[in-house]
Design an enzyme around this catalytic site. Sequence first.
Site, short mmCIF file in Angstrom:
data_model
loop_
_atom_site.label_atom_id
_atom_site.label_comp_id
_atom_site.label_asym_id
_atom_site.label_seq_id
_atom_site.Cartn_x
_atom_site.Cartn_y
_atom_site.Cartn_z
N HIS A 1 0.86 -1.19 0.00
CA HIS A 1 0.00 0.00 0.00
C HIS A 1 0.90 1.24 0.00
O HIS A 1 1.69 1.41 0.91
CB HIS A 1 -0.88 -0.03 1.25
CG HIS A 1 -1.83 1.12 1.34
ND1 HIS A 1 -3.00 1.14 0.63
CD2 HIS A 1 -1.78 2.28 2.04
CE1 HIS A 1 -3.64 2.28 0.91
NE2 HIS A 1 -2.91 2.98 1.75
N ASP B 1 0.65 5.24 -0.10
CA ASP B 1 -0.19 6.43 -0.12
C ASP B 1 0.36 7.39 -1.16
O ASP B 1 1.55 7.70 -1.15
CB ASP B 1 -0.22 7.05 1.28
CG ASP B 1 -1.00 6.17 2.25
OD1 ASP B 1 -2.11 5.75 1.88
OD2 ASP B 1 -0.50 5.88 3.34
N ASP C 1 -7.72 1.20 2.68
CA ASP C 1 -7.34 2.17 3.72
C ASP C 1 -8.13 3.45 3.67
O ASP C 1 -7.58 4.52 3.86
CB ASP C 1 -5.83 2.47 3.54
CG ASP C 1 -5.31 3.39 4.62
OD1 ASP C 1 -5.79 3.29 5.76
OD2 ASP C 1 -4.43 4.22 4.34
N HIS D 1 -6.87 9.35 -0.68
CA HIS D 1 -7.47 9.23 0.66
C HIS D 1 -6.66 9.82 1.82
O HIS D 1 -7.03 9.61 2.99
CB HIS D 1 -7.87 7.78 0.94
CG HIS D 1 -6.73 6.82 1.06
ND1 HIS D 1 -6.44 5.89 0.10
CD2 HIS D 1 -5.81 6.63 2.02
CE1 HIS D 1 -5.39 5.17 0.46
NE2 HIS D 1 -4.99 5.61 1.63
ZN LIG Z 1 -3.44 4.77 2.81
#
Ligand SMILES: [Zn+2]
Length: 1015
Positions: free
Chosen positions: A260, A262, A372, A577
């Site tokens: 993951h 970001d 997430d 997000h």
């Molecule tokens: Zn995230």
Amino acid sequence: MSQQPVLKNRRTLLERAEKFISEIYFTDCNLRGRLYGDSCPLESLASFLSSKRITFTEASKQNFAPHKVGDTFGPTWWTCWFKVTLNIPDSWRGKEVHLLWESDGEAMVWRDEQPVQGLTKEGEKTSYILSDCLKDEEPHSITLYVEVACNGLFGAGEGSMIAAPDPNRMFSVQKAELVVFNREVRELLTDFEMLIDIVKELGEGEQRGYQALFTVNEMVNLCDPCDPSSFSKVHSLAHNFFSQRNGESQHNTHAMGHCHIDSAWLWPYEETIRKCGRSWVTVIRLMEKNPEFVFTCSQAQQFQWVKSWYPGLFSQIQHYVKKGQFIPVGGAWVEMDGNLPSGESMVRQFLEGQRFFNHEFGIHCKEFWLPDTFGYSAQLPQIMQGCGISNFLTQKLSWNLVNTFPHNTFFWEGLDGSKVLTHFPPGNSYEMKGKVEDLVKTVKNNKDKGRANHSAVLFGFGDGGGGPTQLMLDRLHRVRDTDGLPKVQMSSPDRLFSELQADSALLCTWTGELFLELHNGTYTTQAQIKRGNRQCETLLHDIEIASSLALCQDGTFQYPVEKLQELWRLLLLNQFHDVIPGSCIEMVVEDALRYYEDIRRDGSTLLHNACGALGSKGNSAGVFNSLPWERHEVIQIQDGAGKPDLGMLILIYTQMVAKHEEYSFVQDMSGHLLNGILQTVINKDGTLASLYLISANREAIYDSCYGNQFIMFDDVPLYWDAWDVMDYHLQTRKPVLEVVQPVRVVSSGGLRGSVSFTLRISDKSTITQEIVMDAMCPYIKFNTEVKWAESHKFLKVEFPVRVHSPSATYEIQFGHLQRPTHRNTSWDWARFEVWGHKWADLSEHNFGVALLNDCKYGYSVHKNTMTLSLLRATKAPDANADMGTHHFTYAVMPHTGSFQDASVIQCAYNLNFPLRSIRCTPDTVPWNAFSISSAAVILETIKRAEDRKGALVVRLYESHGSSVTATLCTTLPVREAWPCDLLERQDPTQPAHITSEGIILNFNPFQIVSLLLIL
Ligand SMILES: [Zn+2]
């Protein structure tokens, strides 16, 4: 087993085994101490420091100065490039040779001008393999470059992870040397570790745990760390244990490598590009050695970045995508916030994402991947299905602060009844490490035991990036089918969801939104980002409509396909997000606001060009109305002399000369405002003593209360500052009472009456507001300016209204939903702060009050008090979040009947999509491109079709929650009309039903319908 009986003392045996592989204790005589053999220093180490993120080509041309291990470099966000020359001793022939590199920061190894591997201590990657088994013909003298980013895996928070970054952090290399790596020792250590973990995780209640204990104890008995010839016997003991098989009914876990990343969070967008490069190149190295290794990877934007920054790596990725090992997932441009983006934005996330994956890899994603994100809109199932996606994966609801979500595998039913098969990995993580603990948790936590016998295990360092390691793969490989543990197969989302679907008869259904009972402050934090998002969504909507109409009007008009795609992609990126929720550092906020400025600047040129091509030349004032209904509004226009004037306009879709009529309008000095629809009494401090709906003879403000009351709350969450507003903040309610400038008249009548006033919040913060009542307008507007310099405070505005209802209604993407106004159960109470889009409404039979806004998302309606959340003042991860001057508008609208009948939805659109002034000739005739026979149906989008020059796509939705048949009329030269999905794929089986009246369309409640109009 050959050993003597031992005492019944589980603890000593277990701890004995632990110490045998300890990194801290007894390394002089234990197995861990033998992991590395001989070592040898580097030939030379030199460095070059750059304040910018530069390319390898540029970096390699610089002058490198000698560098010693331990020397510091920095500060934060700079990059230190190292030139490493090394010479592997000939005597290491036949050995596995590593470059051991321990440093702060995140590093990328470059060899022969190509990125080859990521090195990050925090991600357990400190070795670059120079040779698996050194041969004479291999190069022994090698030059490498190591690019070290001066930030950690999680940025550079000062004191805690989410604190604002320390701009002056210094970095160092602690170790850089060549070593002989003992692979056999590594393998044995993994055997020991897995068995010890089985002992610990299965506990004293399982006989299998004791079998593991005695196995590992015997392994210690047999293993002589100094004598590698003892290793194979030890390994085969472990192997025998791991090979004892499960029965058929055992739970199946689907292991998938994951990382993951970001797209921006505690580091800026630009660093994310390098995080992707470092993480994914490491994944490719693992794939070369582990042909069964599967890695799932989301976010088309990140692939796009890697394609342009690391083209060589990108073609390797394409190769492994083809082999089915590197699997693009999610189908979206970024992993966007699940609450705040508009319906059309969500569609575009998939349109851009799916088209990118299809174009680059020939792949269509069948699952939405959003592990997430802070809650999931009830309209997502329909949007997913419309984009060819029927499966959904997340795990974030395991973060709920109050209620435990009851399912891990279930059908999620959306607002319109669309269903998607949904899986929350029961291990509650998207960054597992392949450990026994992860597997045991996955089985134990599964809330659908007996209903769902398959679960995902996503392993690899994430958030900051890094990804899986060889060790994780080795762990999982050992216990593929080991009695007592769930079965492990390297799998793919397709395989997982097919297995779940095939055996789904007993699965439960959850209807409506997946509300996250945490992070509710993210509806409000970073107000400028929210405003940028709403305004740019509106602008792109208008550009597409104006350009589509221009295309029909003017054969020479060039629809700005590429520019629009570029602007959409910027908007979609900012919906990531941790950006649109406002949970990012200040550098990201600056980038995001710059992107909105780019959209506004380039967008206004596009809009100007399109309106120009609509034939509007000349010197008379006209307006462009992008909404598909007649509008009667007061707007400010420039007269010939350049003086602003107010005009009253009635038009649809294009321009018309302003009519100037006087409407009955009264403003007197006692604070009464009246426009024929509403009558209000405004106190000296700007609060409303009365709000009266004349036609209904109804007062809207609750007895002895005031509307438009500003309230301050203390806003100190438990940890996640920018994210969380806690329930207890409600106990700190303090009205803003201090008047600096009492109400005074700004505009005393005619078409517009308005008053303004200023309140003092504190020494540093003030509110100045103009309350505006326009002729014939069913709502009062509150144009607000706040100078804001608070710390851990929350500003809201309240309207206690004379309405009694157990639920309030909130607009969401392409529809609306109800949430309770009471606090009966913990599920109700946990929704003390909720999100909505352009409006919320509280209605009883035949009367209600709506609260509209032009850039806010946080609401709460408790009993009869409607509250709009305005500004927060959080300090982490951005120490300056929301400091400065803010402008926003909200409006209050009492109405008779239902909010549907009262056109609350249309009024909220009107507030958000201003009539745009254009120039036209005096004889211009108003032109109406589209109209719809039903007020329930909103024509949301008109754009050029992606793949067909001579076609438009129009998107409509049913907004009332009703089943209706509507006729779409158009004056455009439409030859054919075809239904299509949200990806604009035509359904060739059923052409749309066209009559002389127009196109006949049937809608179910909240249904989204897209049509391909062939011109
Ligand atoms: Zn995230």
